[in-house]
Design an enzyme around this catalytic site. Structure first.
Site, short mmCIF file in Angstrom:
data_model
loop_
_atom_site.label_atom_id
_atom_site.label_comp_id
_atom_site.label_asym_id
_atom_site.label_seq_id
_atom_site.Cartn_x
_atom_site.Cartn_y
_atom_site.Cartn_z
N HIS A 1 0.82 -1.21 0.00
CA HIS A 1 0.00 0.00 0.00
C HIS A 1 0.85 1.26 0.00
CE1 HIS A 1 0.53 -0.31 4.50
NE2 HIS A 1 0.61 1.01 4.38
N GLY B 1 3.62 5.40 9.33
CA GLY B 1 5.00 5.57 8.88
C GLY B 1 5.84 4.33 9.09
#
Length: 364
Positions: A220, A321
């Protein structure tokens, strides 16, 4: 340059099959040095001493090997296995009482269960086939080996939507347990700071494992061109698989050399799959090294962006992150961080990603 690549821990002594040692292991040789950050992270997150962390890595490595052996030997009567941290042994479920003694003789603990691992995986397959019909309050499902059921996760107060979906899917309802989760899972990317690589000079993710010519990460995070944490051109995504899967393969340019080590020099030695209940640690560009345990395998996770199948759930802490970051058990690569919520972090297993991309791990 400071980029997250690989986390490796080498077992300090070879163990005989079925002998799950819980005592203090032998000293590591110079070519099997432990990750300098993993042991303190295990101590912090699992409440262990340094000696206990080393011993646990040893016994978990033996448990993983024993699980593969017993799964093959028990065949259709194998009901799944998990690591029992209280005893340091593998706990194996069997559907045939006559096979209990065979498990005990191997050095593992044995438990008579109702459903075989194949039956539970089949239940997951049926739920996957009808995934589009699932209510949005259902956040995912997957095998819960310890409970010998398929756990279906639903948002708080929304359990009423489950029955109709189970009926449409045609599964045996007795094989399913409903679990209320804290919140919906979300993908973790596009947050500032930490060891990182950047996609299209914008969003940030974490490097997973070095492979020949590049590295694996979360699907993704792509597609696009990639720069390193130092903003030097790095390469681009050669393949992205998301949703359904969540892996990505980045090919790097000649300015970058994939190494089978992380930035402190620790090596990765392979990709043996850890048992359910075994300790696992992750390296991500936001939260760094964090550790926990493998909660369940073959998990289906329904993100707003799409559903991913075959993932592994953990209680390892992560934040946005960290996506794509390395999950390691001992010195064995497990997978790349995908996403989760406040209590669960999922990773996509490294082995199917390697197979699908035709790549091999770079070993240290």
């Amino acid at each position: 340059m400071k980029i997250t690549k690989l986390l490796g821990v080498a077992a300090t002594a070879a163990l005989a099959t079925g002998a799950l040692v819980t005592g203090t292991p032998a000293a590591a040789s110079s070519d099997t040095l432990l990750n300098q950050e993993m042991v303190p992270a295990l101590q912090r997150d699992l409440g262990l001493t340094a000696g206990q962390a080393l011993a646990r890595i040893q016994s978990e490595t033996a448990a993983g090997t024993l699980e593969q052996s017993l799964a093959s030997a028990l065949a259709g009567s194998f009901g799944g296995a998990s690591y029992n941290e209280a005893t340091g042994k593998l706990r194996v479920g069997v559907t045939d009482a006559a096979k209990l003694s065979q498990v005990l003789a191997s050095g593992a603990e044995a438990e008579l269960v109702r459903f075989s691992a194949a039956q539970l995986d089949s239940t997951v397959d049926k739920l996957n086939a009808g995934e589009r019909a699932a209510d949005g309050a259902i956040t995912g499902w997957g095998v819960d080996t310890k409970a010998n059921r398929v756990a279906l996760n639903v948002l708080p107060g929304k359990s009423g939507v489950v029955d109709s979906y189970l009926e449409k899917s045609g599964v045996d309802k007795t094989a399913v347990s409903v679990v209320e989760t804290t919140s919906a899972p979300t993908l973790k990317y596009d947050v500032r700071g930490g060891d990182a690589y950047y996609i299209n000079n914008s969003s940030r993710c974490s490097i997973g494992f070095s492979v020949n010519g590049g590295f694996l990460t979360a699907g993704h995070c792509g597609p696009g061109t990639v720069t390193g944490s130092n903003r030097v051109a790095m390469g681009s995504f050669a393949r992205v698989s998301f949703p359904t899967n969540d892996y990505g393969h980045v090919r790097v340019n000649s300015n970058w050399v994939p190494r089978g080590v992380i930035n402190n020099g620790t090596r990765v030695s392979g990709s043996n799959v850890a048992a359910t209940g075994a300790s696992v640690c992750k390296s991500g560009s936001t939260t760094g090294w964090t550790c926990g345990t493998v909660g369940a395998k073959n998990q289906t996770v329904r993100y707003a962006e799409g559903t991913v199948y075959g993932m592994t759930a953990t209680n390892v802490r992560s934040q946005a992150g960290d996506s794509g970051g390395s999950f390691i058990a001992g010195n064995q690569a497990q997978g790349m961080l995908s996403g989760g919520n406040s209590s669960v972090t999922y990773f996509f297993p490294v082995r199917p990603a390697l197979s699908a991309t035709g790549t091999t791990l770079v070993l240290g």
